[in-house]
Write a protein that holds these residues in place. Structure first.
Motif, PDB file in Angstrom:
ATOM      1  N   ILE A  82       0.866  -1.172   0.000  1.00 60.43           N
ATOM      2  CA  ILE A  82       0.000   0.000   0.000  1.00 60.43           C
ATOM      3  C   ILE A  82       0.906   1.225   0.000  1.00 60.43           C
ATOM      4  O   ILE A  82       1.785   1.347   0.853  1.00 60.43           O
ATOM      5  CB  ILE A  82      -0.912   0.011   1.245  1.00 60.43           C
ATOM      6  N   VAL A  83       0.715   2.097  -0.970  1.00 64.08           N
ATOM      7  CA  VAL A  83       1.569   3.274  -1.104  1.00 64.08           C
ATOM      8  C   VAL A  83       0.800   4.514  -0.656  1.00 64.08           C
ATOM      9  O   VAL A  83      -0.217   4.876  -1.257  1.00 64.08           O
ATOM     10  CB  VAL A  83       2.048   3.445  -2.560  1.00 64.08           C
ATOM     11  N   ALA A  84       1.281   5.136   0.408  1.00 65.64           N
ATOM     12  CA  ALA A  84       0.631   6.345   0.941  1.00 65.64           C
ATOM     13  C   ALA A  84       1.650   7.448   1.127  1.00 65.64           C
ATOM     14  O   ALA A  84       1.797   8.012   2.209  1.00 65.64           O
ATOM     15  CB  ALA A  84      -0.075   6.006   2.259  1.00 65.64           C
ATOM     16  N   VAL A  85       2.367   7.719   0.042  1.00 66.70           N
ATOM     17  CA  VAL A  85       3.397   8.761   0.073  1.00 66.70           C
ATOM     18  C   VAL A  85       2.940   9.927  -0.805  1.00 66.70           C
ATOM     19  O   VAL A  85       1.994   9.784  -1.573  1.00 66.70           O
ATOM     20  CB  VAL A  85       4.752   8.216  -0.444  1.00 66.70           C
ATOM     21  N   PRO A  86       3.616  11.098  -0.682  1.00 66.88           N
ATOM     22  CA  PRO A  86       3.246  12.218  -1.562  1.00 66.88           C
ATOM     23  C   PRO A  86       3.440  11.847  -3.029  1.00 66.88           C
ATOM     24  O   PRO A  86       4.283  10.996  -3.349  1.00 66.88           O
ATOM     25  CB  PRO A  86       4.226  13.334  -1.160  1.00 66.88           C
ATOM     26  N   GLY A  87       2.689  12.480  -3.888  1.00 68.67           N
ATOM     27  CA  GLY A  87       2.749  12.195  -5.315  1.00 68.67           C
ATOM     28  C   GLY A  87       4.161  12.239  -5.871  1.00 68.67           C
ATOM     29  O   GLY A  87       4.533  11.407  -6.706  1.00 68.67           O
ATOM     30  N   SER A  88       4.951  13.182  -5.380  1.00 66.58           N
ATOM     31  CA  SER A  88       6.298  13.364  -5.916  1.00 66.58           C
ATOM     32  C   SER A  88       7.195  12.152  -5.683  1.00 66.58           C
ATOM     33  O   SER A  88       8.145  11.931  -6.408  1.00 66.58           O
ATOM     34  CB  SER A  88       6.934  14.613  -5.292  1.00 66.58           C
TER      35      SER A  88
END
Lengths: 207, 207
Positions: free
Chosen positions: A149-155
DNA sequence: CTATGTGAATTTATTCACAGCA
DNA sequence: TGCTGTGAATAAATTCACATAG
């Protein structure tokens, strides 16, 4: 119609059915009719019957469907019949919410690893999971984790996705608002909160 | 084909198109061909052309589509051409993530109120928004807020939904994992993270 | 007599192929 | 020539209606 491919839309409804079955199971019910189930899951009875008919014979005419058999079979189709170890990348507000969310266990998902790039967070334990440096993502392969699950900023999302793919991850649930590019052997599902919200006014009655 | 109802699936794609157009607009582009746009938003060119054809004449043959005209028109269709004041209920981890998420402004959504039931949180200010007691939800009507995001535990969701409907809210984005029941004049979109995750193994290649 | 299971009918959405305009 | 716009063809999903089993 015993041997038939399962339509995409049916696959989409399967987790909804599964949740409904689980609720009935908790209530100690043994079987349920398509009519009664329809009310519970908010799908038409004929739709339910057609969907169930794609993958076998779980009903008894005059009685209804076997809750237990159906649950087991849907789990098998969705490959939820095994424990799915899952990694979380990004332990900000959203990531923390994901870690605390009890709903994953229902479907056999266990978050067994969490990563972040913030030195302040690394080493802390949250919900029983130690937060590791993102550079440790490469260890996922030997830890037998194939979901993330990826919950990082778009950048940062693409870079994280690359690292995950490099570590042998086969499926990614992406919360960042960017379209990540991965080899086609990897499946990505992107959840875009803002887009769901954006569809709401269209369906709202005139104010 | 000028006067035609817009298919549901097209409405679903509209926010995706809007985001793509916004990105092109930032780059100072004036127009875009269906082919180039297809690569950007990951939809087939013919699908894009058909979708755009449902609501008018925004293209120039041999050139492409006017980014500006198209953006304005999609905003109008989705009723995103006005500021949509939005309330947030539940300022836990997920609610905080929602408050901090910059993506809503893109679509004209502004969170102007936040509610929680925890006395510890009430009165605090987060992201410039003061957290109020849930009992104040009834003031939303006079504050002209018709949209709400619900990020409370499942056990509280129905009660909160009732309060929101009572306060004149017309659309609810529901993050809690329960099916809330509302009058049919109110539109609810429920986001179920666990269900999206549950669909992932099905689409993953055999491990 | 009840409720499933499924072909057939209908509706909805996607894809194609190409005429028509800049 | 390049790219839109759209009718027609195809594909997919939903709905119906009823034969069939318990």
């Amino acid at each position: 119609m015993r041997y038939h491919r399962i339509p995409n839309e049916t696959v989409h409804r399967l987790p909804i059915y599964l949740r409904g079955l689980l609720r009935l199971s908790e209530q100690g019910r043994q079987s349920v009719s398509s009519r009664a189930f329809a009310d519970l899951v908010n799908v038409n009875p004929w739709q339910i019957r057609k969907d169930f008919s794609y993958f076998g014979d779980f009903g008894t005419r005059g009685v209804g469907y076997s809750i237990d058999k159906l649950e087991k079979h849907i789990r098998k189709i969705l490959r939820l019949d095994v424990v799915n170890k899952t990694a979380l990348v990004g332990v900000g507000n959203l990531g923390s919410a994901v870690l605390a969310y009890p709903g994953f266990k229902t479907y056999g998902f266990y978050i067994t690893a969490a990563f972040d790039s913030d030195p302040e967070k690394i080493g802390n334990t949250i919900e029983g999971i130690e937060i590791e440096d993102v550079s440790k993502i490469c260890t996922l392969r030997e830890r037998d984790v194939h979901l993330a699950i990826v919950a990082v900023p778009g950048s940062a999302a693409q870079q994280i996705a690359d690292a995950l793919v490099g570590a042998g991850v086969k499926g990614i649930l992406n919360f960042s608002p960017v379209h990540v590019i991965v080899p086609k052997k990897v499946k990505v599902i992107t959840i875009e909160i803002a887009m769901d919200l954006a569809r709401l006014p269209y369906y709202m009655p005139a104010s």
